[in-house]
Design a protein around this motif. Structure first.
Motif, PDB file in Angstrom:
ATOM      1  N   ARG A 178     -10.460  -9.369   5.776  1.00  0.00           N
ATOM      2  CA  ARG A 178     -10.347 -10.288   6.907  1.00  0.00           C
ATOM      3  C   ARG A 178      -8.871 -10.538   7.230  1.00  0.00           C
ATOM      4  NH1 ARG A 178     -15.304 -10.502   8.889  1.00  0.00           N
ATOM      5  NH2 ARG A 178     -14.137 -11.704  10.423  1.00  0.00           N
ATOM      6  N   LYS A 179      -8.597 -10.890   8.495  1.00  0.00           N
ATOM      7  CA  LYS A 179      -7.207 -11.149   8.896  1.00  0.00           C
ATOM      8  C   LYS A 179      -7.100 -12.536   9.525  1.00  0.00           C
ATOM      9  CE  LYS A 179      -5.827  -6.408   9.463  1.00  0.00           C
ATOM     10  NZ  LYS A 179      -5.879  -5.274  10.350  1.00  0.00           N
ATOM     11  N   ILE A 180      -6.122 -13.285   9.064  1.00  0.00           N
ATOM     12  CA  ILE A 180      -6.025 -14.707   9.437  1.00  0.00           C
ATOM     13  C   ILE A 180      -5.266 -14.897  10.757  1.00  0.00           C
ATOM     14  CG2 ILE A 180      -5.204 -17.000   8.679  1.00  0.00           C
ATOM     15  CD1 ILE A 180      -7.422 -15.706   6.862  1.00  0.00           C
ATOM     16  N   ALA A 181      -5.932 -15.559  11.707  1.00  0.00           N
ATOM     17  CA  ALA A 181      -5.276 -15.897  12.984  1.00  0.00           C
ATOM     18  C   ALA A 181      -4.609 -17.265  12.903  1.00  0.00           C
ATOM     19  CB  ALA A 181      -6.295 -15.901  14.115  1.00  0.00           C
ATOM     20  N   ALA A 182      -5.276 -18.214  12.232  1.00  0.00           N
ATOM     21  CA  ALA A 182      -4.729 -19.576  12.267  1.00  0.00           C
ATOM     22  C   ALA A 182      -5.217 -20.434  11.117  1.00  0.00           C
ATOM     23  CB  ALA A 182      -5.123 -20.263  13.576  1.00  0.00           C
ATOM     24  N   PHE A 183      -4.393 -21.444  10.833  1.00  0.00           N
ATOM     25  CA  PHE A 183      -4.797 -22.560   9.982  1.00  0.00           C
ATOM     26  C   PHE A 183      -4.883 -23.757  10.913  1.00  0.00           C
ATOM     27  CE2 PHE A 183      -3.432 -26.326   7.527  1.00  0.00           C
ATOM     28  CZ  PHE A 183      -4.357 -26.300   6.486  1.00  0.00           C
ATOM     29  N   PHE A 184      -6.022 -24.410  10.954  1.00  0.00           N
ATOM     30  CA  PHE A 184      -6.205 -25.618  11.758  1.00  0.00           C
ATOM     31  C   PHE A 184      -6.270 -26.812  10.813  1.00  0.00           C
ATOM     32  CE2 PHE A 184      -7.630 -25.199  16.282  1.00  0.00           C
ATOM     33  CZ  PHE A 184      -7.471 -23.833  16.427  1.00  0.00           C
ATOM     34  N   ALA A 185      -5.513 -27.863  11.119  1.00  0.00           N
ATOM     35  CA  ALA A 185      -5.667 -29.109  10.356  1.00  0.00           C
ATOM     36  C   ALA A 185      -5.264 -30.285  11.222  1.00  0.00           C
ATOM     37  CB  ALA A 185      -4.797 -29.098   9.105  1.00  0.00           C
ATOM     38  N   GLU A 186      -5.969 -31.398  11.029  1.00  0.00           N
ATOM     39  CA  GLU A 186      -5.472 -32.639  11.595  1.00  0.00           C
ATOM     40  C   GLU A 186      -4.223 -33.001  10.794  1.00  0.00           C
ATOM     41  OE1 GLU A 186      -7.854 -36.185  12.904  1.00  0.00           O
ATOM     42  OE2 GLU A 186      -9.232 -35.275  11.513  1.00  0.00           O
ATOM     43  N   SER A 187      -3.186 -33.473  11.470  1.00  0.00           N
ATOM     44  CA  SER A 187      -1.946 -33.786  10.744  1.00  0.00           C
ATOM     45  C   SER A 187      -2.188 -34.856   9.686  1.00  0.00           C
ATOM     46  CB  SER A 187      -0.861 -34.234  11.711  1.00  0.00           C
ATOM     47  OG  SER A 187      -0.616 -33.192  12.626  1.00  0.00           O
ATOM     48  N   LEU A 188      -3.136 -35.762   9.955  1.00  0.00           N
ATOM     49  CA  LEU A 188      -3.658 -36.667   8.921  1.00  0.00           C
ATOM     50  C   LEU A 188      -5.175 -36.548   9.039  1.00  0.00           C
ATOM     51  CD1 LEU A 188      -1.510 -39.872   9.647  1.00  0.00           C
ATOM     52  CD2 LEU A 188      -1.182 -38.282   7.765  1.00  0.00           C
ATOM     53  N   PRO A 189      -5.833 -35.886   8.097  1.00  0.00           N
ATOM     54  CA  PRO A 189      -7.282 -35.693   8.248  1.00  0.00           C
ATOM     55  C   PRO A 189      -8.032 -37.033   8.301  1.00  0.00           C
ATOM     56  CG  PRO A 189      -6.370 -34.202   6.611  1.00  0.00           C
ATOM     57  CD  PRO A 189      -5.295 -35.206   6.929  1.00  0.00           C
ATOM     58  N   SER A 190      -8.544 -37.361   9.493  1.00  0.00           N
ATOM     59  CA  SER A 190      -9.172 -38.664   9.653  1.00  0.00           C
ATOM     60  C   SER A 190     -10.666 -38.594   9.387  1.00  0.00           C
ATOM     61  CB  SER A 190      -8.867 -39.238  11.034  1.00  0.00           C
ATOM     62  OG  SER A 190      -9.017 -38.267  12.028  1.00  0.00           O
ATOM     63  N   VAL A 191     -11.327 -37.607  10.017  1.00  0.00           N
ATOM     64  CA  VAL A 191     -12.772 -37.492   9.786  1.00  0.00           C
ATOM     65  C   VAL A 191     -13.018 -37.246   8.284  1.00  0.00           C
ATOM     66  CG1 VAL A 191     -14.851 -36.215  10.430  1.00  0.00           C
ATOM     67  CG2 VAL A 191     -13.066 -36.607  12.131  1.00  0.00           C
ATOM     68  N   GLY A 192     -12.091 -36.528   7.641  1.00  0.00           N
ATOM     69  CA  GLY A 192     -12.203 -36.235   6.212  1.00  0.00           C
ATOM     70  C   GLY A 192     -12.035 -37.473   5.330  1.00  0.00           C
ATOM     71  N   GLY A 193     -11.614 -38.607   5.919  1.00  0.00           N
ATOM     72  CA  GLY A 193     -11.520 -39.840   5.125  1.00  0.00           C
ATOM     73  C   GLY A 193     -10.140 -40.471   5.114  1.00  0.00           C
ATOM     74  N   PRO A 209     -16.521 -37.876   3.735  1.00  0.00           N
ATOM     75  CA  PRO A 209     -17.807 -37.243   3.409  1.00  0.00           C
ATOM     76  C   PRO A 209     -18.814 -38.231   2.848  1.00  0.00           C
ATOM     77  CG  PRO A 209     -15.993 -36.342   2.074  1.00  0.00           C
ATOM     78  CD  PRO A 209     -15.383 -37.224   3.098  1.00  0.00           C
ATOM     79  N   GLY A 210     -18.353 -39.259   2.134  1.00  0.00           N
ATOM     80  CA  GLY A 210     -19.270 -40.253   1.576  1.00  0.00           C
ATOM     81  C   GLY A 210     -19.475 -41.442   2.502  1.00  0.00           C
ATOM     82  N   ARG A 211     -18.906 -41.385   3.681  1.00  0.00           N
ATOM     83  CA  ARG A 211     -18.956 -42.489   4.667  1.00  0.00           C
ATOM     84  C   ARG A 211     -18.640 -43.838   4.007  1.00  0.00           C
ATOM     85  NH1 ARG A 211     -19.457 -40.204   9.240  1.00  0.00           N
ATOM     86  NH2 ARG A 211     -18.730 -42.165  10.066  1.00  0.00           N
ATOM     87  N   ASN A 212     -17.661 -43.807   3.116  1.00  0.00           N
ATOM     88  CA  ASN A 212     -17.313 -45.027   2.370  1.00  0.00           C
ATOM     89  C   ASN A 212     -15.889 -45.474   2.649  1.00  0.00           C
ATOM     90  OD1 ASN A 212     -16.381 -42.613   1.034  1.00  0.00           O
ATOM     91  ND2 ASN A 212     -15.716 -43.961  -0.624  1.00  0.00           N
ATOM     92  N   ILE A 213     -15.231 -44.833   3.601  1.00  0.00           N
ATOM     93  CA  ILE A 213     -13.841 -45.213   3.878  1.00  0.00           C
ATOM     94  C   ILE A 213     -13.828 -46.060   5.148  1.00  0.00           C
ATOM     95  CG2 ILE A 213     -11.468 -44.339   4.173  1.00  0.00           C
ATOM     96  CD1 ILE A 213     -12.897 -42.656   1.902  1.00  0.00           C
ATOM     97  N   LEU A 214     -13.418 -47.317   5.011  1.00  0.00           N
ATOM     98  CA  LEU A 214     -13.256 -48.146   6.208  1.00  0.00           C
ATOM     99  C   LEU A 214     -12.018 -47.634   6.922  1.00  0.00           C
ATOM    100  CD1 LEU A 214     -13.683 -51.741   4.705  1.00  0.00           C
ATOM    101  CD2 LEU A 214     -15.451 -50.293   5.732  1.00  0.00           C
ATOM    102  N   LYS A 215     -12.181 -47.305   8.217  1.00  0.00           N
ATOM    103  CA  LYS A 215     -11.015 -46.746   8.915  1.00  0.00           C
ATOM    104  C   LYS A 215     -10.474 -47.724   9.943  1.00  0.00           C
ATOM    105  CE  LYS A 215     -13.976 -44.112  12.016  1.00  0.00           C
ATOM    106  NZ  LYS A 215     -14.274 -42.888  12.685  1.00  0.00           N
TER     107      LYS A 215
END
Ligand SMILES: Cc1ncc(COP(=O)(O)O)c(C=O)c1O
Length: 446
Positions: free
Chosen positions: A201-216, A400-406
């Motif tokens: 496989r050949k990599i086109a891109a790395f995508f990331a939120e600069s601060l992963p918010s949905v991730g917690g 992922p655990g829906r336990n982080i108050l944002k």
């Protein structure tokens, strides 16, 4: 009951259960909003800790006026010359490193990330994408494919998508006691890239939120992005920073959250949405010259009917003006630090508060069942959110655990709001602890 050709009941209500409400057990009908406050149909006032879209405050008069005034004169598309689009691109470029100097205007964060994917693929000639676990990058088919938060519930991972662990130093494999979590998590990306390459496989891109918010509400360790970029670029890919939730001064000391990673780190593509238009559908992709030139070389026109219209650009310019005039970036630093301090006191007082992390007005409170396992306190978090709503505070959870108050309130959120919200949180947590204690006493009684 009447049914359609698939046997599904035909209901009178046009609402699809795929579209969810906040507080589904007892939804709120908001009829008006101003600044950081929302009002229901009875006139009750809520403090909004959720809306990072109403970035400079709900219905900000200067933003509303800018849209209205431009609407009275002209609203057309970007195929005509117009000063607003040029002025707006100029103003945005002043906030970014000079390499990011080509701008595409669109209508939503999803459109921005989809275009970023196209740009990355044209530039690199590769197809594959590396993403962080639990990420969400938008609702288009192309983006559901690169959003583990979504595709894990669907038909799974495409062969061109590769998932690296979230750089979460609280709950991930490398924690606060690791000597170099930035390198350890970046090496995970390197490992993911190598294993993809071994399969041809050949990599086109790395995508990331600069601060992963949905991730917690994750704060990646400093230096992580530079090292990831090195591994990705070595594999021929580009770095896409998704600033859709976290850009435009929210982090306080910088205008862009990726700048927390150090002066030397420059993404190849930055995507913007949500806060950019304070609620008006505006989005943008900023790219480097080489990336943009490769896209031009295809000879295919990029046209977006509404993107970059004189009204959208007037709104975008007004948002930048308000940010500057009201010094909201500095405000995010001072109010954010104060809120972090108050929440830190809650951590000392209440064992359910496992971690308080954040920067500026991007803050997460990680609720746990016990310190040894750091098991997400999911039900408790849901209970807290509903009790806060009864107390006129609108807050939600992530991770992922829906336990982080944002906490991602409008940037005009005040010191007084911080005091009020934390006092209510404290009272509810104390009450919860009291209830648990009396249940235990009852259980102990013969
Ligand atoms: C990080 C991130 N990227 C992209 C999107 C998609 O933006 P939109 O809903 O405007 O299409 C979202 C939306 O929640 C998001 O949170």
């Amino acid at each position: 009951m009447a049914a359609d050709q698939h046997g599904c009941p035909l209901l009178a209500c046009p609402h699809s259960s795929s579209c969810r409400l906040f507080f589904p057990e007892d939804p709120v009908k908001i009829v008006r909003a101003q600044g950081q406050y929302m009002y229901d149909e009875q006139g009750a006032e809520y403090i909004d800790c959720i809306s990072n879209v109403a970035h400079v405050g709900h219905c900000h008069p200067l933003v509303v006026r800018a849209a209205h005034e431009q609407n009275q004169v002209l609203n057309t598309n970007s195929r005509y010359l117009h000063d607003n689009i040029v002025d707006y691109a100029q103003r945005l470029s002043e906030t970014l490193p000079e390499q990011l100097c080509v701008f595409y205007f669109l209508n939503s964060g999803s459109e921005a990330n989809d275009l970023a994917l196209r740009l990355a693929r044209h530039y690199t000639g590769h197809q594959d994408v590396v993403v962080l676990d639990h990420a969400y990058h938008g609702h288009l088919s192309s983006l559901i494919d690169i959003s583990p938060y979504k595709f894990r519930n669907l038909d799974g991972q495409k062969e061109w998508v590769h998932v690296a662990p979230l750089p979460d130093t609280y709950r991930g494999p490398y924690r606060e006691d690791h000597p170099n979590p930035a390198m350890a998590y970046a090496n995970e990306v390197k490992r993911v890239v190598s294993s993809a390459q071994e399969k041809g496989r050949k990599i086109a891109a790395f995508f990331a939120e600069s601060l992963p918010s949905v991730g917690g509400q994750i704060i990646p360790p400093a230096g992580y992005f530079s090292q990831v970029a090195e591994h990705i670029r070595k594999a021929g890919g580009v770095f896409v920073a998704d600033e859709i939730q976290v850009g435009f001064g929210r982090v306080g000391k910088h205008f862009w959250a990726f700048q927390l990673q150090g002066k030397d780190f420059v993404p190849d593509i930055v995507t913007m949405g949500k806060s950019i238009g304070n609620g008006h559908p505006v989005a943008c992709v900023a790219a480097t010259q080489p990336v943009a030139r490769a896209f031009e070389a295809t000879g295919v026109e990029y046209f977006n009917t509404f993107g970059g219209s004189p009204v959208s650009c007037a709104v975008g310019l007004a948002v930048l003006n308000v940010l500057e005039k009201e010094q909201l970036q500095d405000h995010a630093t001072s109010v954010g630090s104060f809120l972090m301090e108050l929440l830190g006191q809650q951590k000392i007082k209440h064992p359910i508060v496992g971690d308080v992390r954040g920067v500026g007005l991007f803050i997460g409170v990680d609720l746990i069942k016990d310190e040894a396992t750091r098991t997400p306190a999911t039900e408790e978090a849901a209970y807290l959110v509903s009790r806060l709503k009864e107390n006129y505070v609108l807050l939600s959870t992530d991770g992922p655990g829906r336990n982080i108050l944002k906490f991602k309130p409008p940037m005009c959120f005040s010191l007084d709001n911080a005091r009020q919200v934390v006092a209510k949180l404290d009272a509810i947590l104390t009450d919860m602890e009291e209830k648990v204690r009396s249940c235990e006493t009852l259980r102990l009684q013969p």
